[in-house]
Enzyme design. Structure first.
Site, PDB file in Angstrom:
ATOM      1  N   LYS A 113      -1.775 -26.832 -36.431  1.00 55.81           N
ATOM      2  CA  LYS A 113      -0.542 -27.619 -36.546  1.00 55.81           C
ATOM      3  C   LYS A 113      -0.312 -28.110 -37.980  1.00 55.81           C
ATOM      4  O   LYS A 113       0.817 -28.359 -38.381  1.00 55.81           O
ATOM      5  CB  LYS A 113      -0.573 -28.822 -35.598  1.00 55.81           C
ATOM      6  CG  LYS A 113      -0.724 -28.500 -34.118  1.00 55.81           C
ATOM      7  CD  LYS A 113       0.563 -27.983 -33.510  1.00 55.81           C
ATOM      8  CE  LYS A 113       0.491 -27.863 -31.988  1.00 55.81           C
ATOM      9  NZ  LYS A 113      -0.412 -26.786 -31.522  1.00 55.81           N
TER      10      LYS A 113
HETATM   11  C1  LIG Z   1      -0.368 -25.650 -30.728  1.00 57.96           C
HETATM   12  C2  LIG Z   1      -1.577 -24.799 -30.630  1.00 57.96           C
HETATM   13  C3  LIG Z   1      -1.509 -23.474 -30.135  1.00 57.96           C
HETATM   14  C4  LIG Z   1      -0.237 -22.844 -29.608  1.00 57.96           C
HETATM   15  O1  LIG Z   1       0.734 -22.625 -30.593  1.00 57.96           O
HETATM   16  P1  LIG Z   1       2.261 -22.420 -30.175  1.00 57.96           P
HETATM   17  O2  LIG Z   1       3.001 -22.359 -31.466  1.00 57.96           O
HETATM   18  O3  LIG Z   1       2.630 -23.634 -29.365  1.00 57.96           O
HETATM   19  O4  LIG Z   1       2.353 -21.182 -29.391  1.00 57.96           O
HETATM   20  C5  LIG Z   1      -2.678 -22.731 -30.114  1.00 57.96           C
HETATM   21  N1  LIG Z   1      -3.857 -23.249 -30.517  1.00 57.96           N
HETATM   22  C6  LIG Z   1      -3.955 -24.520 -30.982  1.00 57.96           C
HETATM   23  C7  LIG Z   1      -5.302 -25.036 -31.404  1.00 57.96           C
HETATM   24  C8  LIG Z   1      -2.828 -25.329 -31.074  1.00 57.96           C
HETATM   25  O5  LIG Z   1      -2.950 -26.587 -31.537  1.00 57.96           O
END
Ligand SMILES: *Cc1c(COP(=O)(O)O)cnc(C)c1O
Length: 496
Positions: A113
């Site tokens: 993120k």
């Molecule tokens: C948010 C997240 C995802 C998924 O990503 P999206 O963009 O929502 O598909 C996968 N792995 C982790 C560790 C995340 O924090």
């Protein structure tokens, strides 16, 4: 370049306006009116550049209303200043023959993120200035853990913004709580809600929808906004690392310019993988994008059958950031595949009313030309962590493991020899209890810091700074509120 709504309503707006608005007026998502295209020379020009310089080149194709200086400042503030624990920012690591991991978790909060949430606040602050908006933007976040900390870190001390994060008092891990409660910055607030994540999320939605409260805020010079992943400014930063990884594979001598690669992406809200779709549409030589899910496999079913149906059991898994039944960003894919805003609007209405919709055969076929899908349950995820460590001495987190196995299944099924890049979305330290259990360690009676130390004996990378320092960092936030009084916490924070 301007941005329009996936549902056809409203006028086209600049990137700056799309980023400030977040959601289009008709409830649709902003998409670029045309997707810019690149040629081989563009990719060639990335080869000898740092991640920051690569980012500036890719972003400028979409942020045509930003000056070079503005893009430069945004990128340096987000990815410079040693905020990431490697100069490469996002390294591509070879783990096995033809299998690479793109490590997206070297940022301040050790999860992917950060890639978007370090840059989004910079875009927002710059856009407010460009547009001459005088209001201060107040970011409201309800978090089940990771997003809250990443948003706090990204927005801290960013001009003309404030951020307040609500988390369920008993619903986050000890590390996640400490990460938030030790957050520094003169524009941040963190509040524990006496309830679960749904309570916190409903509370935030109510505040957004409270017209008279929003009018009061406007009088006082404030405007509410959200940092969630439907904002174009959150999606855009993610396009960059597909290009960067491709350039790195060329530099590593693994591919030649023009060769195709596959990407497997652990998916929740469909943001990360959609960024790969934009990269492919722009002209990056991508063969397939493989969508990896956990037991919440609504996307696997959709990409296989054309029916999206969220009416199903919800599972709490060991890859919690992918525990999602409504993947908001899929709406953008439907738009680009059909260019038919009426169709998209109809499907989204059906999703709202019945919790499901089915796309037509032509659309499904077009989607399947690029996308494949697979999923993994928790037991197989644990097995995968164990076997990758046994074979390659690489410690993968739970989300990464889901994608790793789905990628291997894809290769086994297709017999392709195309290089496979698997997106690694969290540091194993962040999900240390599941990871250690998978590796056969006894975690009973150990506190979070003992678990970090234990994992550090096994893992090649040291404990990330941001997690290590939690042990001694002072607690700066102590607010708790009842779930029906979240609005009071906002007023108190804003002094109104
Ligand atoms: C948010 C997240 C995802 C998924 O990503 P999206 O963009 O929502 O598909 C996968 N792995 C982790 C560790 C995340 O924090």
């Amino acid at each position: 370049m301007d941005y329009i709504s996936t549902r056809g309503g409203g006028n086209a707006v600049s990137a700056a306006r799309a980023i400030i608005k977040g959601l289009a007026t008709d409830g649709g998502l902003f998409v670029p009116q045309t997707i810019p295209s690149i040629d081989k020379d563009f990719i060639q020009s990335l080869l000898n550049l740092s991640y920051q310089e690569r980012a500036k080149k890719v972003l400028s194709l979409y942020l045509t209303d930003f000056t070079n200086q503005e893009i430069n400042d945004c990128v340096e503030n987000a990815y410079g200043n040693n905020k990431f624990d490697t100069d490469k920012v996002v390294p591509t690591v070879q783990v096995e023959d033809n299998n690479y991991l793109l490590e997206l978790w070297h940022g301040p909060t050790s999860a992917f993120k950060d890639m978007a949430l370090q840059l989004l606040p910079q875009f927002i602050s710059t856009s407010l200035k460009k547009l001459g908006d005088k209001n201060e933007l107040v970011i409201l976040v309800a978090t089940s853990g990771d997003t809250g900390k990443a948003a706090l870190d990204g927005f801290k001390d960013v001009p003309q913004t404030k951020i307040i994060v609500f988390y369920p008092q008993e619903g986050v891990s000890k590390i996640q709580r400490l990460q938030m409660l030790t957050q520094e910055g003169n524009n941040v607030a963190v509040v524990a809600v006496q309830g679960n994540f749904d309570d916190a999320q409903s509370g935030v939605k109510q505040i957004f929808n409270d017209t008279s409260y929003n009018e009061l805020l406007a009088q006082k010079g404030f405007q509410l906004s959200s940092a969630n992943s439907i904002n174009w400014g959150r999606l855009l930063p993610q396009i960059v690392y597909y290009f960067s990884s491709y350039a790195d594979l060329i530099n590593m001598g693994k591919i030649k310019l023009g060769d195709k690669v596959n990407f497997t992406v652990p998916t929740g809200n469909f943001g990360d993988i959609l960024a790969g779709f934009y990269a492919k549409c722009m002209g990056l030589p991508v063969n397939r994008l493989i969508c990896a899910s956990n037991a919440n496999n609504v996307l696997t079913d959709f990409l296989t059958t054309g029916t999206y149906d969220k009416n199903r059991e919800f599972f709490k898994t060991i890859s919690p950031s992918m525990d999602i039944l409504i993947s908001s960003n899929l709406e953008r894919l439907l738009y680009h595949m059909t260019k038919d805003t009426e169709k998209v609007k109809k499907w989204m209405q059906q999703l709202q009313q019945d919790g499901k919709y089915t796309v037509d055969d032509a659309t499904l076929k077009a989607i399947q030309e690029t996308f494949c899908a697979g999923y993994l349950n928790d037991t197989d995820t644990m097995d995968c962590i164990k076997s990758v460590y046994a074979k390659d001495k690489y410690v993968a987190d739970t989300h990464t493991a889901v994608a790793w196995q789905v990628a291997q299944d894809y290769t086994a099924k297709t017999n392709e020899t195309i290089p496979m890049v698997i997106l690694s979305t969290a540091s194993p330290y962040k999900f240390n209890d599941s990871v250690l259990t998978a590796l056969g360690e006894d975690i009973a009676d150990k506190d979070e810091f003992a678990l970090l130390d234990k994992l550090a004996q096994i893992n090649k990378d040291p404990i990330p700074q941001g997690l290590a320092k939690l042990k001694t960092a002072p607690i700066l936030h102590n607010k708790v509120c009842e779930k029906q009084h979240m609005i009071n916490s906002v007023s108190e924070f804003l002094n109104i």
